[in-house]
Each structure stands twice: as C-alpha cells, then as structure tokens.
Design an enzyme around this catalytic site. Structure first.
Site, PDB file in Angstrom:
ATOM      1  N   ASP A 180       0.963  -1.337   0.040  1.00 54.08           N
ATOM      2  CA  ASP A 180       0.021  -0.008   0.015  1.00 54.08           C
ATOM      3  C   ASP A 180       0.866   1.299  -0.147  1.00 54.08           C
ATOM      4  OD1 ASP A 180      -2.970   0.403   0.368  1.00 54.08           O
ATOM      5  OD2 ASP A 180      -2.102   2.128   1.621  1.00 54.08           O
ATOM      6  N   TYR A 314      -3.999  13.146  -0.456  1.00 56.06           N
ATOM      7  CA  TYR A 314      -4.095  14.534  -0.934  1.00 56.06           C
ATOM      8  C   TYR A 314      -2.629  15.029  -1.408  1.00 56.06           C
ATOM      9  CZ  TYR A 314      -5.107  19.379  -1.891  1.00 56.06           C
ATOM     10  OH  TYR A 314      -5.051  20.700  -2.561  1.00 56.06           O
ATOM     11  N   HIS A 370      -4.668  -7.782   0.024  1.00 55.60           N
ATOM     12  CA  HIS A 370      -3.910  -6.592   0.233  1.00 55.60           C
ATOM     13  C   HIS A 370      -2.843  -6.526   1.513  1.00 55.60           C
ATOM     14  CE1 HIS A 370      -3.081  -2.475  -0.856  1.00 55.60           C
ATOM     15  NE2 HIS A 370      -3.401  -1.942   0.542  1.00 55.60           N
TER      16      HIS A 370
END
Length: 420
Positions: A180, A314, A370
């Site tokens: 990740d 972001y 994952h």
C-alpha cells in the site's frame, strides 16, 4: 531537540473509551432496504450494526491493548526538513541472532503497525536461514505518531522520516518491506537513499509501464487469449478495483478534510469506512469481530485522530505529485523482490514488475490479498527468507550484514530509558 529513544506503552484514557461508547449508544443508522447488506453498495448494514453494538457493549479494548503492549514499543523525535521534529512511534524487535538484517516494515492505509504482529517472531527468530531486526513505525498521521501541522507532507517526507528513524537506531544500511503506501514510501527511500537502502521487498505493485500506454494496452489485448486463468483473474480483479473499488481514493485525494469531519465525529462512520476495505481487500480472510474493532480502534484512538490518516492521499497527488511519480517508475541500483497475491488491488502481470527495478526475487501465490503479512504470515515470511537466504537474489545483500558488529548503543539507550 531530544534524540532520546523512549519506551512506550499504549494507554488510551478511560474518557476516550467512554466517549466512543456514548456515541455508539446514540448512533443513527439508515433505514433497511432489500439491498442494505449487498456489498456492491458498500458496507453491510447488518455487519456494521452488529460491530457497533459489540464495540459499545462487549469489546474489551483493554484486553487488546495488553496484547499489543506485549510488543516492544518506543517513541523518538525525528526531524523532517521543513516540518520540524515529529514524535514517532515504532515497534522495534531485535533478533538474538548475529548478522541479522535491519528491516523497515512500512504499513499503509487502512493498515497500521498491527500488520507486523504475525510475522515479527517468524522474521526475528527463525530456526534457520536469514533473520531480521524489525522496525515497524506508525507513519506520521497514523497510530501513535504525531501529525505534521503544515501542508505538503508528501511521500518524500514520509521516506525521509523513515530513513532518519533507521539511522537513529544505528542502522546505516538496511532493507525495506512495503505494501500500500508502504510501497510508495519504501520505493522513495530507494530513490533518495540508495547508499543506505540496500534492497526492497514489496507485496503491492503500482508502476508506470516503460512503453506507451496505448501500445501496452494493444499488446495486452493481443496476448490475453494466451494468459493463464490466474493471470486473467488478476486483470479482472484490477478492473474491478478501478471501476467499483476506488471511489474512496478520489475523495481522500481531493477533499480529505470534508471526509475527516465524519471520521473524527462518528465511530460508526469510521467503522463502516474501514470495515468495507478490510472485507473487500482480503481473500476471504475470516475476520473476527475483535480483530476488526482492534484495527478500527487504532484509528479511533490514534494520536492525531482518524481524520489525519487520509491526508496522505491529497499530499501525494497534489503537493508532491511530481515527487510521487518517481517511485512508480524504474528505481535502479536497489535489488527488488515482489510477492504477488491474487486478491490485492492491482493484481498485475509479472512483466509490469520488471518495470519497477532490478527484480531479483518473484513469488506468485494462489491466495492472499492486500494485507499479506496479516493474512498469510507464513508465505509472506518465507518470501523474505528466500529472497535473502542462501541462493536467493538478495543473498549478497544479506552477507553484507554478517560482518557488521552489533552496536551496543541501542541496548544502552533502551536500558537507561527503562531505568530513568
């Protein structure tokens, strides 16, 4: 700025636990419809109601806290250029075996240092083969680490923080493991610190192909009929994620503060947001209610609060977009190992991995998703031990640590801190 390394114990205040229970007791839920438990629409209402009730009435955080505190936790201040000193939490388990390899284990979202718990003993104290000194930090904005108060803390800054933590612990040379966001961060460490980061292992792949996108897609379509069922399933899994599973990323990459209002105020919102990912991103992993709520509680009770964790999306795509691109391109000089798990978000062909760096180890697994270290700890650990073991692609790196003398400064620092 103090460079002291301080032993740390998780100790969530009673008032914080009581506040969560109070909010859960007053929670409102949507009206039930015939698709309330259809996972194609999102988190199952029945599941969330059950988990919320257990969180409020039966879940024993103190018992989970005690289990987590059996790990060796520490904190230290790490200076990051332009952002000052951040108080960073980390788990550091040293091996008793000489010549062990310093390994940075880097989590992502919605994970945490908890992902290292099942592999810690397997990595540090194996019966034979390579062993590791494992460092598993809570990234800034996550867990029990501090959050930067200024905008612009991107992937390069996360990498700088992790690198300086390893140096603080006396590991001038080290290897990394990431999935990740840990993939991006550890790849960036290879870009910025190739003289220190001697090898990397990843269980997640996000890479820019070295050929034009149009040509790549045309070739992919042409050879699709020759691919194995597993390869075709991987492509379908990737297409599912892009079409149906990536909406969270758009929101977290564009309006993290708006989402943060819900995550900070509502334990139910946080529970639903994270449980959907734990459910969808694993390979039918048999989650217990206590496991789910422990994962969620580490966000609920985090130092910076659950809203802080989504800011990385972001910053990676806005404040540091160009920098982020560097770690999805070919990273030279750092030997790379890749473990492929079929239920990850991007289940890409091995040919894509070759565009990431000098690949020295590959393993394709029949199950796993994952959160590989947590879902499949034995397979995950075996991959690392094979990669760095005798005859493995990174064994030359492992041999470099055989002649490194153990640095007693760490033990002295910890001993003096414990008795202070």
């Amino acid at each position: 700025m103090s460079h002291q390394i301080r032993p740390f114990k998780i100790a969530v205040p009673d008032e914080a636990i009581d506040a969560v229970r109070s909010k859960l007791a007053e929670a409102s839920f949507p009206d039930e419809v015939d698709f309330s438990d259809d996972w194609e629409y999102g988190a199952s209402l029945r599941d969330v109601k059950r988990l919320a009730k257990h969180w409020a009435e039966g879940f024993d955080w103190r018992a989970q806290e005690a289990k987590l505190n059996s790990l060796p936790h520490f904190k230290t201040n790490i200076f990051v250029d332009g952002f000052g000193a951040l108080d960073i939490h980390f788990v550091h388990q040293k091996s008793s075996k000489p010549g062990s390899i310093p390994l940075l284990f880097c989590h992502g979202w919605p994970g945490s240092f908890i992902e290292v718990t099942k592999v810690l003993r397997l990595l540090t104290e194996p019966e034979d083969g390579p062993s590791f000194h494992v460092v598993a930090p809570s990234l800034p904005n996550f867990g029990f680490s501090e959050a930067p108060s200024k905008r612009g803390f991107g992937i390069a800054q996360y990498a700088e923080c992790a690198h300086r933590l390893m140096l603080r612990l006396g590991y001038d040379k080290y290897v990394t493991q990431g999935g990740d966001w840990g993939y991006f961060i550890t790849r960036m460490m290879g870009v910025l610190y190739p003289d220190h980061c001697l090898a990397s292992h990843i269980n997640f792949l996000c890479v820019k192909p070295t050929v034009p996108r149009g040509l790549w897609l045309a070739v992919q379509h042409a050879v699709l009929r020759w691919w194995s069922p597993a390869q075709k399933a991987g492509i379908e899994r990737t297409r599912w994620y892009v079409r149906e599973g990536s909406g969270y990323m758009v929101l977290q990459s564009t309006k993290p503060s708006t989402l943060g209002l819900a995550l900070a105020d509502s334990p139910v919102a946080l529970l639903g947001w994270l449980w959907e990912k734990l459910h969808d991103w694993t390979d039918a992993y048999p989650w217990t209610d206590d496991e789910i709520l422990t994962w969620v509680s580490l966000y609920q009770f985090s130092t910076a609060g659950p809203a802080a964790s989504v800011r990385i999306y972001y910053e990676a795509t806005h404040s540091a977009r160009e920098s982020t691109r560097r770690c999805i391109e070919y990273v030279p000089h750092v030997p790379l190992g890749i473990s492929y798990f079929p239920r990850d978000l991007f289940a890409l062909p091995k040919t894509w991995g070759w565009s990431s760096g000098p690949v020295v180890f590959e393993a394709v697994h029949e199950r796993g998703g994952h959160f590989a270290a947590y879902e499949c700890p034995e397979q995950f650990t075996q991959d690392l031990r094979t990669m760095f073991g005798s005859g493995g692609g990174a064994n030359a790196v492992a041999r470099k640590f055989e002649t490194v003398e153990e640095d007693s400064e760490w033990d002295e620092v910890v001993s003096s801190s414990v008795h202070r």
